[in-house]
Design a protein around this motif. Structure first.
Motif, PDB file in Angstrom:
ATOM      1  N   GLU A 269       0.848  -1.185   0.000  1.00  0.00           N
ATOM      2  CA  GLU A 269       0.000   0.000   0.000  1.00  0.00           C
ATOM      3  C   GLU A 269       0.884   1.236   0.000  1.00  0.00           C
ATOM      4  N   ALA A 270       0.472   2.284  -0.706  1.00  0.00           N
ATOM      5  CA  ALA A 270       1.197   3.554  -0.703  1.00  0.00           C
ATOM      6  C   ALA A 270       0.184   4.688  -0.776  1.00  0.00           C
ATOM      7  N   ARG A 271       0.506   5.803  -0.095  1.00  0.00           N
ATOM      8  CA  ARG A 271      -0.428   6.933  -0.040  1.00  0.00           C
ATOM      9  C   ARG A 271       0.342   8.246  -0.007  1.00  0.00           C
ATOM     10  N   TRP A 272      -0.295   9.290  -0.544  1.00  0.00           N
ATOM     11  CA  TRP A 272       0.203  10.647  -0.386  1.00  0.00           C
ATOM     12  C   TRP A 272      -0.393  11.232   0.889  1.00  0.00           C
ATOM     13  N   PHE A 273       0.432  11.964   1.660  1.00  0.00           N
ATOM     14  CA  PHE A 273      -0.016  12.578   2.907  1.00  0.00           C
ATOM     15  C   PHE A 273       0.335  14.064   2.905  1.00  0.00           C
ATOM     16  N   SER A 274      -0.622  14.895   3.308  1.00  0.00           N
ATOM     17  CA  SER A 274      -0.292  16.274   3.659  1.00  0.00           C
ATOM     18  C   SER A 274       0.236  16.265   5.091  1.00  0.00           C
ATOM     19  N   ALA A 280      -2.339  13.928  12.032  1.00  0.00           N
ATOM     20  CA  ALA A 280      -3.557  13.358  12.612  1.00  0.00           C
ATOM     21  C   ALA A 280      -3.489  11.845  12.674  1.00  0.00           C
ATOM     22  N   ALA A 281      -2.918  11.221  11.639  1.00  0.00           N
ATOM     23  CA  ALA A 281      -2.817   9.755  11.604  1.00  0.00           C
ATOM     24  C   ALA A 281      -1.883   9.245  12.695  1.00  0.00           C
ATOM     25  N   PHE A 282      -0.761   9.941  12.927  1.00  0.00           N
ATOM     26  CA  PHE A 282       0.151   9.538  13.995  1.00  0.00           C
ATOM     27  C   PHE A 282      -0.492   9.730  15.368  1.00  0.00           C
ATOM     28  N   GLU A 283      -1.118  10.864  15.579  1.00  0.00           N
ATOM     29  CA  GLU A 283      -1.671  11.178  16.891  1.00  0.00           C
ATOM     30  C   GLU A 283      -2.837  10.266  17.243  1.00  0.00           C
ATOM     31  N   SER A 284      -3.622   9.849  16.251  1.00  0.00           N
ATOM     32  CA  SER A 284      -4.772   8.977  16.504  1.00  0.00           C
ATOM     33  C   SER A 284      -4.368   7.521  16.683  1.00  0.00           C
ATOM     34  N   GLY A 285      -3.174   7.178  16.236  1.00  0.00           N
ATOM     35  CA  GLY A 285      -2.748   5.794  16.295  1.00  0.00           C
ATOM     36  C   GLY A 285      -3.121   4.996  15.072  1.00  0.00           C
ATOM     37  N   ASP A 286      -3.762   5.627  14.079  1.00  0.00           N
ATOM     38  CA  ASP A 286      -4.103   4.924  12.841  1.00  0.00           C
ATOM     39  C   ASP A 286      -2.852   4.601  12.029  1.00  0.00           C
ATOM     40  N   MET A 287      -1.770   5.303  12.305  1.00  0.00           N
ATOM     41  CA  MET A 287      -0.522   5.103  11.575  1.00  0.00           C
ATOM     42  C   MET A 287       0.625   4.949  12.566  1.00  0.00           C
ATOM     43  N   LEU A 288       1.476   3.950  12.305  1.00  0.00           N
ATOM     44  CA  LEU A 288       2.627   3.699  13.150  1.00  0.00           C
ATOM     45  C   LEU A 288       3.852   4.387  12.566  1.00  0.00           C
ATOM     46  N   PRO A 289       4.688   5.005  13.397  1.00  0.00           N
ATOM     47  CA  PRO A 289       5.877   5.698  12.882  1.00  0.00           C
ATOM     48  C   PRO A 289       6.922   4.700  12.417  1.00  0.00           C
ATOM     49  N   PRO A 290       7.924   5.159  11.640  1.00  0.00           N
ATOM     50  CA  PRO A 290       9.020   4.277  11.243  1.00  0.00           C
ATOM     51  C   PRO A 290       9.756   3.768  12.467  1.00  0.00           C
ATOM     52  N   TRP A 303      10.798  16.910   5.977  1.00  0.00           N
ATOM     53  CA  TRP A 303       9.622  17.416   5.241  1.00  0.00           C
ATOM     54  C   TRP A 303       8.577  17.975   6.207  1.00  0.00           C
ATOM     55  N   TYR A 304       8.343  17.268   7.315  1.00  0.00           N
ATOM     56  CA  TYR A 304       7.289  17.648   8.265  1.00  0.00           C
ATOM     57  C   TYR A 304       7.608  18.967   8.954  1.00  0.00           C
ATOM     58  N   GLY A 305       8.900  19.236   9.170  1.00  0.00           N
ATOM     59  CA  GLY A 305       9.310  20.504   9.745  1.00  0.00           C
ATOM     60  C   GLY A 305       9.539  20.490  11.233  1.00  0.00           C
ATOM     61  N   LYS A 306       9.315  19.352  11.881  1.00  0.00           N
ATOM     62  CA  LYS A 306       9.515  19.216  13.325  1.00  0.00           C
ATOM     63  C   LYS A 306       9.474  17.737  13.663  1.00  0.00           C
ATOM     64  N   PRO A 307       9.857  17.381  14.912  1.00  0.00           N
ATOM     65  CA  PRO A 307       9.791  15.965  15.289  1.00  0.00           C
ATOM     66  C   PRO A 307       8.419  15.382  15.066  1.00  0.00           C
ATOM     67  N   LEU A 308       8.373  14.128  14.692  1.00  0.00           N
ATOM     68  CA  LEU A 308       7.094  13.483  14.417  1.00  0.00           C
ATOM     69  C   LEU A 308       6.269  13.369  15.689  1.00  0.00           C
ATOM     70  N   PRO A 309       4.959  13.573  15.586  1.00  0.00           N
ATOM     71  CA  PRO A 309       4.106  13.463  16.774  1.00  0.00           C
ATOM     72  C   PRO A 309       3.974  12.014  17.211  1.00  0.00           C
ATOM     73  N   THR A 310       3.665  11.828  18.471  1.00  0.00           N
ATOM     74  CA  THR A 310       3.400  10.486  19.001  1.00  0.00           C
ATOM     75  C   THR A 310       1.930  10.347  19.279  1.00  0.00           C
ATOM     76  N   ARG A 311       1.508   9.121  19.512  1.00  0.00           N
ATOM     77  CA  ARG A 311       0.093   8.866  19.760  1.00  0.00           C
ATOM     78  C   ARG A 311      -0.376   9.575  21.016  1.00  0.00           C
ATOM     79  N   SER A 312      -1.541  10.198  20.953  1.00  0.00           N
ATOM     80  CA  SER A 312      -2.060  10.928  22.104  1.00  0.00           C
ATOM     81  C   SER A 312      -2.480   9.960  23.199  1.00  0.00           C
ATOM     82  N   ALA A 313      -2.493  10.451  24.440  1.00  0.00           N
ATOM     83  CA  ALA A 313      -2.856   9.602  25.578  1.00  0.00           C
ATOM     84  C   ALA A 313      -4.352   9.323  25.622  1.00  0.00           C
ATOM     85  N   ALA A 314      -5.143  10.133  24.966  1.00  0.00           N
ATOM     86  CA  ALA A 314      -6.602   9.977  25.024  1.00  0.00           C
ATOM     87  C   ALA A 314      -7.044   8.748  24.267  1.00  0.00           C
TER      88      ALA A 314
END
Length: 314
Positions: A269-274, A280-290, A303-314
């Motif tokens: 599977e491959a996708r384009w991401f803004s 949003a995908a990282f923070e929700s947990g729908d996507m796992l980081p490398p 590309w993102y411009g800052k450290p990648l976000p981690t999954r939120s505690a909620a």
């Protein structure tokens, strides 16, 4: 090809931080010097087996490579590799064994680079990367590729020499490209390999083929895996990747097409991401980081411009 400016260049990529170890290659053929270094009371060594070493937690909460003085080292035949000297004059050796030694205190544990690379100090991870790379090569290159006779270890583990035909064989390093591909809308292209868990996405990667430049390799791999054409290619940084013997060459690449056609063999599977979609995908947990130690995370962060976000505690 141009070079991408990495604003995080002062934050070393995993496995590449300055280790403070001088490899001192000029000593590798000096048997008298090596013997003296091995017998010196300050010399330290550790065992490597199957890509693993022993690590342990210190009283202050840090993780360290389990090393012993050379006079306490387990016996080994010729599989003793000189890794270098630190700024205090301490020499370091790795011992290749069929298994890791037991520990009487039961606190040490075996670990490979994927775990230890994120825990150890720059010195220890530099020593481990060197040792694992040598061990991987030594275990798979015991016979001469010219005449088929068994080879012997030379140069403190950095050469295998054939006594039958005189050929010398050197550690193998396979160049591989890994690239963050973006389009004209500044979206990033990420893919999921067929054997990865659901939601695990990362940058594309592949090996450089014979007679191919690294720029050509970037364009070929992207087109083969996802059907996207690539124009401009910019070099970012490299990373040793002894799994078993690669050197990862990291790039930013600009796509000249956007229609995705995955090959189905390597990429499922491959996708384009803004940026908003990826965050949003990282923070929700729908996507796992490398994976933590891979250069892939740094390329995405560029590309993102800052450290990648981690999954939120909620």
């Amino acid at each position: 090809m141009t070079t991408w400016t990495d604003p995080n260049a002062d934050r070393p990529i995993s496995l590449t931080a300055p280790s403070g170890i001088d490899r001192a290659a000029h000593h590798r053929l000096d048997e008298a010097w090596l013997a003296a270094a091995w017998s010196h009371p300050t010399t330290r060594c550790f065992v490597v087996s199957g890509g693993q070493v022993l690590i342990d937690e210190t009283a202050d909460g840090h993780t360290e490579l389990v090393m012993t003085p050379s006079f306490e080292a387990p016996l080994t035949e010729a599989h003793r590799y000189f890794l270098g000297i630190d700024e205090d004059g301490v020499s370091y050796f790795a011992l290749q064994k069929d298994s890791l030694p037991g520990r009487m205190d039961q606190s040490a544990r075996p670990a490979g680079l994927r775990e230890a690379g994120a825990l150890l100090s720059a010195r220890d991870v530099g020593l481990m990367v060197h040792a694992v790379g040598l061990e991987n090569w030594q275990r798979t290159h015991r016979f001469c590729s010219r005449c088929g006779e068994r080879t012997v270890i030379a140069a403190a583990g950095h050469i295998r020499r054939c006594q039958a035909c005189g050929a010398e064989h050197y550690p193998r390093t396979d160049p591989a490209v890994i690239m963050a591909v973006t389009d004209e809308d500044d979206r990033i292209l990420l893919g999921r390999q067929v054997h990865w868990p659901e939601g695990r996405f990362s940058t594309l990667a592949g090996f450089v083929e014979p007679g191919e430049s690294i720029e050509q390799s970037v364009r070929r791999e992207v087109h083969e895996e996802v059907g996207i054409s690539v124009g401009q290619v910019e070099y970012v940084a490299s990373q040793p990747w002894p799994f078993p013997s690669s050197l990862m060459l990291g790039f930013m690449a600009r796509a000249t097409s956007t229609e995705i056609e995955v090959d189905g063999d390597e990429i499922h599977e491959a996708r384009w991401f803004s940026r908003d979609e990826l965050g949003a995908a990282f923070e929700s947990g729908d996507m796992l980081p490398p994976y933590g130690i891979s250069i892939a995370a740094r390329l995405i962060e560029l590309w993102y411009g800052k450290p990648l976000p981690t999954r939120s505690a909620a």
